[in-house]
Design an enzyme around this catalytic site. Structure first.
Site, PDB file in Angstrom:
ATOM      1  CG  HIS A 101      -1.854  -1.096   1.376  1.00 54.21           C
ATOM      2  ND1 HIS A 101      -1.752  -2.062   2.342  1.00 54.21           N
ATOM      3  CD2 HIS A 101      -2.973  -1.401   0.670  1.00 54.21           C
ATOM      4  CE1 HIS A 101      -2.760  -2.910   2.231  1.00 54.21           C
ATOM      5  NE2 HIS A 101      -3.512  -2.532   1.222  1.00 54.21           N
ATOM      6  CB  VAL A 112       5.541  -4.194  -2.579  1.00 59.86           C
ATOM      7  CG1 VAL A 112       6.608  -4.234  -1.496  1.00 59.86           C
ATOM      8  CG2 VAL A 112       5.578  -2.855  -3.314  1.00 59.86           C
ATOM      9  CB  SER A 123      -4.413  -6.965   4.404  1.00 59.31           C
ATOM     10  OG  SER A 123      -4.112  -5.741   3.779  1.00 59.31           O
TER      11      SER A 123
HETATM   12  P1  AMP Z   1      -6.528  -3.691  -0.475  1.00 59.40           P
HETATM   13  O1  AMP Z   1      -6.338  -2.932   0.784  1.00 59.40           O
HETATM   14  O2  AMP Z   1      -6.112  -5.125  -0.399  1.00 59.40           O
HETATM   15  O3  AMP Z   1      -7.887  -3.492  -1.095  1.00 59.40           O
HETATM   16  O4  AMP Z   1      -5.501  -3.064  -1.521  1.00 59.40           O
HETATM   17  C1  AMP Z   1      -5.515  -1.695  -1.806  1.00 59.40           C
HETATM   18  C2  AMP Z   1      -4.599  -1.431  -2.980  1.00 59.40           C
HETATM   19  O5  AMP Z   1      -3.284  -1.849  -2.658  1.00 59.40           O
HETATM   20  C3  AMP Z   1      -5.015  -2.213  -4.251  1.00 59.40           C
HETATM   21  O6  AMP Z   1      -4.838  -1.376  -5.386  1.00 59.40           O
HETATM   22  C4  AMP Z   1      -4.043  -3.358  -4.247  1.00 59.40           C
HETATM   23  O7  AMP Z   1      -3.798  -3.897  -5.526  1.00 59.40           O
HETATM   24  C5  AMP Z   1      -2.799  -2.697  -3.683  1.00 59.40           C
HETATM   25  N1  AMP Z   1      -1.882  -3.697  -3.147  1.00 59.40           N
HETATM   26  C6  AMP Z   1      -2.166  -4.694  -2.278  1.00 59.40           C
HETATM   27  N2  AMP Z   1      -1.087  -5.466  -2.058  1.00 59.40           N
HETATM   28  C7  AMP Z   1      -0.089  -4.947  -2.825  1.00 59.40           C
HETATM   29  C8  AMP Z   1       1.283  -5.299  -3.054  1.00 59.40           C
HETATM   30  N3  AMP Z   1       1.844  -6.349  -2.448  1.00 59.40           N
HETATM   31  N4  AMP Z   1       2.003  -4.534  -3.890  1.00 59.40           N
HETATM   32  C9  AMP Z   1       1.443  -3.463  -4.525  1.00 59.40           C
HETATM   33  N5  AMP Z   1       0.152  -3.077  -4.349  1.00 59.40           N
HETATM   34  C10 AMP Z   1      -0.596  -3.812  -3.516  1.00 59.40           C
END
Ligand code: AMP
Length: 297
Positions: free
Chosen positions: A53, A192, A202
């Site tokens: 994030h 990442v 998460s």
């Molecule tokens: P989430 O909180 O899981 O809904 O993710 C929020 C944003 O963070 C989304 O655009 C995800 O694709 C991005 N995201 C989650 N994990 C990663 C990661 N490991 N690397 C890059 N972006 C991520």
């Protein structure tokens, strides 16, 4: 942390992000910044923030004048038997991370602000949403598309930063933005990873030590596919055998496939860019990851 009532008096951001829970105040703040000529970047999240994030945040800070992060665990993108109730919500830790990252504003609405009892309109996502994740989580992208459009109505950001880790989500939102003429530029940011290659998520915190160790089979499979592809193997069935063999360490695999990079339709032979996509379970934790396979003639 400063609350939304006092943002107008504040000239500099020495106290960390302004926190908004209210739609109108959030929208006013964005408009105020945009009318001063600033470009706004939005990073939509469900919280439980990690370096993945935060990489979106640093992209937003580097490419726009002000970064807004939304934190909202969106009930409509979870299926009835999924982890909505237990999804981690470490809000204080999240706000500290966003303050040290230099974020300008945080939008953290309550559920009733986003979905009052009277709520009744949903986005019907495009065809690409029906493949892969769509088969296993049939209402997921309807919920994702609806919440992202709502967020973009509240925070009409010039640029919206998404992670490639959720590759199908990027395709769905990119098409929604094109189809519905939403005036934001979508920026895809690289995945990442942990030291062993596991994509940060998460949900990784649900894994016990044994599951955590086996989880890296996903990225090992994706790397093996990528290496075989670079060595000239373009047969999808052969590449899927390689991927499937590595994924045998996982408890259950929803899919481990190589598909067209734009439509996610099945292919036999890689003749243009493709993507390897995996969704698999370790105990009751479901993880996803992907690797783009760039075709060069
Ligand atoms: P989430 O909180 O899981 O809904 O993710 C929020 C944003 O963070 C989304 O655009 C995800 O694709 C991005 N995201 C989650 N994990 C990663 C990661 N490991 N690397 C890059 N972006 C991520």
């Amino acid at each position: 942390m400063i609350t939304s009532s006092s943002w107008a008096q504040r000239e500099t951001d020495t106290l960390g992000p302004v926190l908004f829970k209210d739609v109108d105040a959030m929208r006013d703040w964005v408009r105020h910044r945009q009318s001063a000529g600033q470009q706004i970047g939005l990073v939509p999240t469900m919280g439980a923030l990690h370096e993945g994030h935060l990489s979106l945040v640093s992209n937003a800070l580097g490419n726009t004048d002000a970064c807004v992060v939304s934190i909202f665990v969106n009930p409509t993108q979870f299926g009835p038997n999924e982890d909505f109730e237990v999804y981690p919500r470490p809000l204080d830790a999240d706000l500290k991370k966003l303050a040290s990252a230099g974020v300008d504003a945080v939008f953290m609405p309550d559920r009733m602000v986003m979905y009052p009892d009277s709520f009744g309109t949903h986005i019907e996502p495009p065809l690409v949403a029906s493949r892969l994740e769509g088969l296993h989580r049939p209402t997921h992208f309807r919920g994702v598309a609806t919440i992202v459009l709502k967020l973009l109505q509240i925070i009409p950001a010039d640029m919206t930063f998404l992670g490639q880790k959720d590759f199908q989500q990027c395709l769905v939102i990119e098409q929604m933005v094109r189809d519905l003429n939403v005036p934001t530029k979508i920026v895809r940011c690289p995945t990442v990873r942990e030291a062993d290659g596991l994509a940060m998520s998460s949900r990784n915190r649900y894994l016990d030590a044994d599951q955590r160790q086996r989880a890296s089979a996903i990225v090992r499979g994706l790397k093996a596919v990528s290496a075989a592809f670079e060595d000239g193997q373009h047969s999808v069935s052969e590449l899927e055998l390689i991927l499937g063999a590595r994924c045998a360490e996982l408890d259950r695999v929803d899919y481990a496939v190589i598909v067209d990079v734009e439509t996610l339709e099945p292919i036999d032979l890689i003749r243009q860019d493709a993507v390897a996509m995996v969704a698999a379970w370790l105990g009751s934790t479901r993880l996803i990851d992907n690797q783009i396979l760039r075709f060069s003639r």
